[in-house]
Design an enzyme around this catalytic site. Structure first.
Site, short mmCIF file in Angstrom:
data_model
loop_
_atom_site.label_atom_id
_atom_site.label_comp_id
_atom_site.label_asym_id
_atom_site.label_seq_id
_atom_site.Cartn_x
_atom_site.Cartn_y
_atom_site.Cartn_z
N ARG A 33 0.85 -1.21 0.00
CA ARG A 33 0.00 0.00 0.00
C ARG A 33 0.88 1.25 0.00
N SER A 34 2.03 1.17 0.66
CA SER A 34 2.98 2.30 0.63
C SER A 34 3.36 2.65 -0.81
N PRO A 75 17.78 13.64 7.58
CA PRO A 75 18.34 13.04 8.80
C PRO A 75 18.03 13.88 10.06
N ILE A 101 13.25 7.14 2.64
CA ILE A 101 12.41 7.44 1.47
C ILE A 101 11.92 6.13 0.82
N THR A 102 10.61 5.90 0.92
CA THR A 102 9.99 4.72 0.31
C THR A 102 10.25 4.73 -1.21
N CYS A 146 0.42 17.44 -0.25
CA CYS A 146 0.53 16.05 -0.72
C CYS A 146 0.22 15.08 0.43
N GLU A 154 4.27 9.57 7.59
CA GLU A 154 3.15 10.47 7.23
C GLU A 154 2.65 11.25 8.44
P1 TGC Z 1 2.74 25.27 9.77
O1 TGC Z 1 3.25 26.60 10.20
O2 TGC Z 1 1.59 24.66 10.47
O3 TGC Z 1 2.36 25.35 8.21
C1 TGC Z 1 3.28 25.83 7.26
C2 TGC Z 1 2.51 26.18 6.00
O4 TGC Z 1 1.86 25.01 5.48
C3 TGC Z 1 0.42 25.23 5.47
N1 TGC Z 1 -0.18 23.95 5.81
C4 TGC Z 1 -0.77 23.17 4.91
N2 TGC Z 1 -1.00 23.34 3.60
C5 TGC Z 1 -1.64 22.36 2.93
N3 TGC Z 1 -2.02 21.22 3.54
C6 TGC Z 1 -1.80 21.02 4.86
N4 TGC Z 1 -2.14 19.87 5.44
C7 TGC Z 1 -1.14 22.01 5.61
N5 TGC Z 1 -0.75 22.13 6.90
C8 TGC Z 1 -0.17 23.33 7.01
C9 TGC Z 1 0.18 26.30 6.48
O5 TGC Z 1 -1.01 26.97 6.21
C10 TGC Z 1 1.38 27.18 6.27
O6 TGC Z 1 1.19 27.88 5.05
P2 TGC Z 1 1.76 29.36 4.85
O7 TGC Z 1 1.36 29.69 3.44
O8 TGC Z 1 1.09 30.19 5.89
O9 TGC Z 1 3.25 29.28 5.03
O10 TGC Z 1 3.96 24.27 9.73
P3 TGC Z 1 4.91 23.75 10.90
O11 TGC Z 1 6.31 23.96 10.46
O12 TGC Z 1 4.47 24.32 12.21
O13 TGC Z 1 4.65 22.17 10.88
C11 TGC Z 1 3.41 21.66 11.15
C12 TGC Z 1 3.42 20.12 11.22
C13 TGC Z 1 4.27 19.65 12.37
C14 TGC Z 1 1.99 19.70 11.43
C15 TGC Z 1 3.90 19.53 9.90
O14 TGC Z 1 5.10 19.99 9.53
C16 TGC Z 1 3.83 18.03 9.84
O15 TGC Z 1 2.80 17.51 9.39
N6 TGC Z 1 4.88 17.26 10.27
C17 TGC Z 1 4.91 15.82 10.06
C18 TGC Z 1 5.84 15.52 8.92
C19 TGC Z 1 5.35 14.41 8.05
O16 TGC Z 1 4.20 14.01 8.07
N7 TGC Z 1 6.24 13.90 7.22
C20 TGC Z 1 5.85 12.90 6.29
C21 TGC Z 1 6.95 12.65 5.29
S1 TGC Z 1 6.41 11.74 3.87
C22 TGC Z 1 6.17 10.19 4.44
O17 TGC Z 1 6.26 9.86 5.57
C23 TGC Z 1 5.83 9.22 3.39
S2 TGC Z 1 5.58 7.61 3.96
C24 TGC Z 1 4.91 7.06 2.55
C25 TGC Z 1 4.52 5.67 2.54
O18 TGC Z 1 5.40 4.80 2.45
O19 TGC Z 1 3.28 5.42 2.54
P1 FAD Z 2 11.27 12.64 14.93
O1 FAD Z 2 10.69 13.76 14.19
O2 FAD Z 2 12.71 12.69 15.34
O3 FAD Z 2 10.36 12.21 16.10
C1 FAD Z 2 10.79 11.30 17.13
C2 FAD Z 2 9.72 11.28 18.21
O4 FAD Z 2 9.56 12.59 18.76
C3 FAD Z 2 8.34 10.89 17.67
O5 FAD Z 2 7.68 10.10 18.62
C4 FAD Z 2 7.60 12.23 17.54
O6 FAD Z 2 6.18 12.09 17.65
C5 FAD Z 2 8.20 13.01 18.69
N1 FAD Z 2 8.14 14.44 18.46
C6 FAD Z 2 8.72 15.17 17.47
N2 FAD Z 2 8.39 16.45 17.58
C7 FAD Z 2 7.59 16.58 18.66
C8 FAD Z 2 6.89 17.65 19.30
N3 FAD Z 2 6.95 18.90 18.81
N4 FAD Z 2 6.16 17.39 20.40
C9 FAD Z 2 6.06 16.14 20.88
N5 FAD Z 2 6.69 15.07 20.34
C10 FAD Z 2 7.42 15.29 19.22
N6 FAD Z 2 9.60 10.41 4.59
C11 FAD Z 2 9.55 10.94 3.34
O7 FAD Z 2 9.78 12.13 3.15
N7 FAD Z 2 9.24 10.15 2.27
C12 FAD Z 2 8.99 8.83 2.38
O8 FAD Z 2 8.70 8.15 1.39
C13 FAD Z 2 9.06 8.24 3.68
N8 FAD Z 2 8.88 6.89 3.83
C14 FAD Z 2 9.11 6.33 5.06
C15 FAD Z 2 9.13 4.94 5.17
C16 FAD Z 2 9.41 4.35 6.40
C17 FAD Z 2 9.48 2.87 6.51
C18 FAD Z 2 9.64 5.17 7.54
C19 FAD Z 2 9.92 4.54 8.87
C20 FAD Z 2 9.61 6.52 7.42
C21 FAD Z 2 9.38 7.13 6.19
N9 FAD Z 2 9.45 8.52 6.03
C22 FAD Z 2 9.37 9.09 4.78
C23 FAD Z 2 9.83 9.36 7.16
C24 FAD Z 2 8.72 9.63 8.15
O9 FAD Z 2 7.78 10.52 7.64
C25 FAD Z 2 9.37 10.15 9.44
O10 FAD Z 2 10.03 9.03 10.04
C26 FAD Z 2 8.36 10.76 10.39
O11 FAD Z 2 7.81 11.94 9.86
C27 FAD Z 2 8.98 11.05 11.77
O12 FAD Z 2 10.20 11.72 11.65
P2 FAD Z 2 11.50 11.16 12.43
O13 FAD Z 2 11.62 9.72 12.13
O14 FAD Z 2 12.64 12.03 12.09
O15 FAD Z 2 11.14 11.29 13.95
#
Ligand code: TGC
Ligand code: FAD
Length: 390
Positions: A95-96, A139, A168-169, A244, A369
């Protein structure tokens, strides 16, 4: 009702169209036929079943909501959700692949790309001829992607990219990476980085205990020259990648239900056959309690998915609603997987059953995510109006 392949305790099937149900059945049959028989072997060997990329393209799993003129399926959000549910019933790692290709690669090219970028990449990605990946996490910047260090500068007819992405998946196999990086002004932009560009490498991450049938790696950029036409013109700032993530998190909320259903159904069959104290396990109250709680949790998650899908179809699903669904449904699936594993006793850890694989996979799904706690904080900010991240 309890003997169906999918528990449908609240008759949700009445709310899906015939087309949506046909799509679900088609993907379910595909998973039964082409994934279930040997997915455990792939996971045990930590090998990605690469041949499935082409097959996923053939059955329309890539870009199902992208318009047909670009090779997509032109389907609605509920159809996409049902596809994710059925694929994750097979394996979260597969699914990823679907989430990344559809929501994190095709979607940004469609939503933010130029006409040339769409024409060049979307049909190939839809058919499975090309595989993509999405580079946001670094990192030193995971939950806080806004701090990213990866950057590029203008060099005339091209830009020069430096930095790295981690976890990165699909990266080791991807033909194209959607990479988020900062320009000289510190603004985040999306770039299409293509395999073969000088200075671009994609080392694989080994020794994972989770998502073993999916390939994960790094993206490393050392003075990579990227033509300016590879910069996504339609978005600037963190809202680009976060937009996204809304698409992908939606699919994960559905996918988690699929993993939970597979664990529940496996446990239900096992308890009917396994005899202890001269009676089937299914006859004991404590087992029935676990099964009843699992069915309740799955049903609640199904209702959330259905409603979220209808809101998304109406263009009304909010980031906070998607966060709630991703967080709650993945936590639900983890709990169901743990209970199901216990119900199978020693057999629960065997690769002869899918439960331990689902359980280990879900330990990644609860983190990627946006972690479980980050989604909690997104909800906290929604409730209070106060961001507690920083
Ligand atoms: P923040 O100040 O809240 O927002 C910055 C700017 O972004 C806008 N915004 C959004 N826009 C569109 N959609 C959303 N969901 C949005 N959320 C926020 C916001 O309005 C603002 O815009 P602007 O124009 O005013 O600058 O940002 P922050 O730096 O405080 O961070 C907020 C936080 C922590 C919620 C966010 O950064 C976050 O979601 N962190 C988690 C990171 C994450 O999910 N990483 C995923 C990486 S990809 C992945 O894991 C793929 S796995 C794939 C797989 O294998 O299935
Ligand atoms: P950290 O951000 O270091 O977090 C560590 C712990 O601290 C977590 O429990 C978190 O909840 C907690 N924490 C962090 N900040 C706070 C806060 N402000 N308050 C309280 N607690 C907090 N990323 C991509 O870009 N593309 C991909 O395709 C992708 N695929 C992935 C596939 C796999 C198998 C995995 C494991 C990860 C993948 N990721 C991808 C990365 C993934 O999105 C990150 O691992 C995730 O967003 C968490 O970041 P981190 O691992 O650096 O943990």
């Amino acid at each position: 009702m309890t003997t169906s392949a999918t528990p449908d305790f609240y008759a949700l099937d009445d709310l899906f169209t015939d087309e949506q149900k046909l799509i679900r059945q088609t993907v379910r049959d595909f998973v039964q036929r082409e994934i279930a028989p040997d997915i455990d072997d792939y996971a045990q060997r930590a090998e990605f079943p690469r041949h499935l990329v082409k097959r996923f393209g053939e059955i329309g799993l890539f870009g199902p909501t992208i318009p047909p003129e670009y090779g997509g399926g032109g389907l609605d959000a509920l159809a996409y959700g049902l596809m994710c549910q059925e694929i994750e019933r097979g394996d979260s790692g597969l699914r990823s692949v679907v989430s990344v290709q559809s929501s994190l690669v095709m979607w940004p090219i469609f939503a933010y790309g130029s006409e040339e970028q769409k024409k060049k990449w979307l049909p190939k990605l839809a058919s499975g001829e090309a595989l993509g990946c999405f580079g946001l996490t670094e990192p030193d910047y995971g939950s806080n992607p806004g701090g990213m260090k990866t950057h590029f500068h203008d060099a005339g007819d091209h830009v020069v990219l430096n930095g790295s992405k981690l976890w990165i998946t699909n990266s080791p196999l991807a033909d194209v990476a959607v990479v988020w990086a900062k320009n000289e002004a510190g603004k985040i932009r999306g770039l299409l980085v293509e395999r073969g560009m000088e200075g671009f490498s994609t080392p694989e991450i080994h020794r994972k205990w989770s998502l073993r049938a999916s390939t994960t790696g790094e993206l490393v950029f050392e003075n990579v020259k990227i033509p300016k036409e590879n910069v996504l013109p339609g978005v600037e700032g963190l809202r680009g990648p976060l937009g996204c993530l809304d698409q992908a998190r939606f699919g994960i909320a559905w996918g988690a239900v699929g993993a939970a259903i597979d664990c529940y159904e496996t446990a239900r069959r096992y308890t009917a056959e396994r005899i202890q104290f001269d009676r089937p396990l299914a006859s004991f109250q404590l087992i029935q309690k676990k099964m009843a709680e699992m069915l309740t949790a799955i049903t609640q998650a199904q209702l959330v998915c259905w409603r979220l899908g209808t809101l998304k179809n109406e263009g009304k699903a909010t980031t906070a609603q998607i966060s709630m669904a991703k967080r709650a449904n993945v936590a639900m699936a983890l709990e169901v997987a743990r209970e199901a594993r216990q119900i199978l006793g020693g057999m629960g850890i065997s690769g002869d059953f899918p439960i331990m694989r689902h359980l280990m996979n879900l330990e990644s799904v609860v983190t990627y995510e946006g972690t479980h706690d980050i989604h909690l904080l997104i909800l906290g900010a929604e409730i209070t109006g106060i961001q507690a991240f920083k």
